[in-house]
Design a protein around this motif. Structure first.
Motif, short mmCIF file in Angstrom:
data_model
loop_
_atom_site.label_atom_id
_atom_site.label_comp_id
_atom_site.label_asym_id
_atom_site.label_seq_id
_atom_site.Cartn_x
_atom_site.Cartn_y
_atom_site.Cartn_z
N MET A 264 -0.13 14.76 -16.31
CA MET A 264 0.02 14.95 -14.87
C MET A 264 1.35 14.40 -14.37
N GLY A 265 1.67 14.83 -13.18
CA GLY A 265 2.79 14.28 -12.45
C GLY A 265 2.26 13.45 -11.30
N VAL A 266 2.96 12.37 -10.97
CA VAL A 266 2.52 11.45 -9.93
C VAL A 266 3.66 11.25 -8.94
N THR A 267 3.35 11.40 -7.66
CA THR A 267 4.33 11.17 -6.60
C THR A 267 3.81 10.09 -5.67
N ARG A 268 4.63 9.07 -5.41
CA ARG A 268 4.22 7.96 -4.54
C ARG A 268 5.11 7.90 -3.30
N SER A 269 4.47 7.65 -2.16
CA SER A 269 5.18 7.51 -0.89
C SER A 269 4.51 6.41 -0.07
N PHE A 270 5.18 5.95 0.99
CA PHE A 270 4.70 4.82 1.77
C PHE A 270 4.07 5.25 3.09
N LEU B 53 0.84 -1.19 0.00
CA LEU B 53 0.00 0.00 0.00
C LEU B 53 0.88 1.25 0.00
N TYR B 54 0.51 2.24 -0.83
CA TYR B 54 1.27 3.48 -0.89
C TYR B 54 0.31 4.63 -1.18
N LEU B 55 0.76 5.82 -0.84
CA LEU B 55 -0.02 7.03 -1.10
C LEU B 55 0.43 7.62 -2.43
N GLN B 56 -0.53 7.92 -3.30
CA GLN B 56 -0.22 8.47 -4.62
C GLN B 56 -0.88 9.84 -4.77
N ARG B 57 -0.06 10.85 -5.03
CA ARG B 57 -0.56 12.21 -5.26
C ARG B 57 -0.44 12.53 -6.75
N MET B 58 -1.49 13.10 -7.31
CA MET B 58 -1.50 13.43 -8.74
C MET B 58 -1.83 14.90 -8.93
#
Length: 297
Positions: free
Chosen positions: A42-48, A13-18
């Motif tokens: 778009m740009g996508v940033t993923r974090s845990f 599971l991770y958090l995705q910001r778009m």
């Protein structure tokens, strides 16, 4: 399953910001139908999260190599185009839909350029609703919906709302997240404000409903059927059927002008598949669903 892969992560599971821009072009084919074309850049940033890697038993103690972590976290550009067709003859009254049929299907493809061919993905969804007016303000709804997505693991995913699809689940249940789903619903609504009136609400409607469907993750399905000689499609179809669930629903809808407060309770039915919620003795039980909706959508 072997000792070597016993602790391997089956779910991450991770958090995705778009963030980005989106454009839409809509063309009416007739009074009741239209075709839409849309595009996103778009740009996508993923974090845990703190606990993000789960093993096949659902415990947050799975092992994930550092190389895998680095492939997930970070930022990427992403592009997506979609074509949609809609046909809608729904007629509305003071409390929402009173008759007609609506159908919407959409097909999209996307790319994450930094991942080459592994960044390509595609998806297809369809949703149809039939509304039948009965006596007075009584009405009957029938709905079928399905969707599938394949390609990049960072492509389109589906997270179903339990309130609108499978009310036997609690809202936010991770088992409603996957790359494929199917839903069938039937619902009878009938006025109760001829017997009961509440000053705060503009209407009171009784609800009796039924839900059937399931959600599948094709990559998880491949892991579940490893060693059986299944293709990915065969494994996904097998898991989709194993994840089938059903429930019946009782409740009331409370009118608030153009909005509706839905207070409904779903009771699971054991049909040999998945029972989302059980009581202390392992039997099926009631699940509350309370949500606010705009009645003309």
């Amino acid at each position: 399953m072997t000792a070597a892969n016993l602790g391997a992560a089956c779910e991450v599971l991770y958090l995705q910001r778009m963030y980005g821009v989106e454009g839409l072009l809509s063309y009416p084919l007739s009074t009741f139908s239209r075709i839409d074309a849309s595009g996103k850049l778009m740009g996508v940033t993923r974090s845990f999260f703190d606990n993000f890697a789960y093993d096949r038993f659902g415990y947050a103690s799975a092992n994930l190599p550092a190389s895998e972590l680095n492939e997930i976290r970070g930022s990427n550009p992403q592009a997506e185009v979609e074509l949609a067709y809609g046909w809608d003859t729904t007629r509305f009254g003071p409390g929402g839909a009173i008759g007609g049929t609506s159908f919407l299907t959409n097909f999209g493809v996307g790319s994450i350029p930094t991942q080459g061919s592994d960044g390509l993905y595609a998806y297809l969804q369809a949703d149809a609703i039939r509304t039948i007016k009965l006596i007075g303000r009584s009405r009957f709804f029938a709905r079928v919906a399905a969707g599938a997505s394949q390609g990049s693991r960072f492509g389109r995913r589906f997270f179903l709302s339990s309130f609108d699809n499978l009310r036997g689940f609690r809202w936010g249940d991770s088992r409603l997240l996957g790359d494929g789903y199917y839903v069938g619903q039937a619902e009878l609504q009938f006025p109760l404000d001829v017997l009961i009136r509440i000053a705060l609400f503009s209407g009171l409607t009784g609800v009796v409903g039924f839900d059937f469907g399931g959600v599948v993750d094709s990559n998880r399905a491949v892991q579940n059927h490893a060693g059986h000689g299944y293709t990915k499609l065969h494994a996904a179809l097998a898991d989709a059927w194993e994840n089938r669930t059903a429930d019946y629903v009782l409740g009331v809808n409370l009118g608030l002008g153009p909005f509706e407060l839905r207070v409904q309770f779903a009771h699971g039915i054991d049909i040999g598949g998945l029972v989302p919620e059980t009581n202390s003795s392992g039997g099926t039980t009631w699940v509350p669903n309370i949500s606010l909706h705009y009645v003309y959508f």
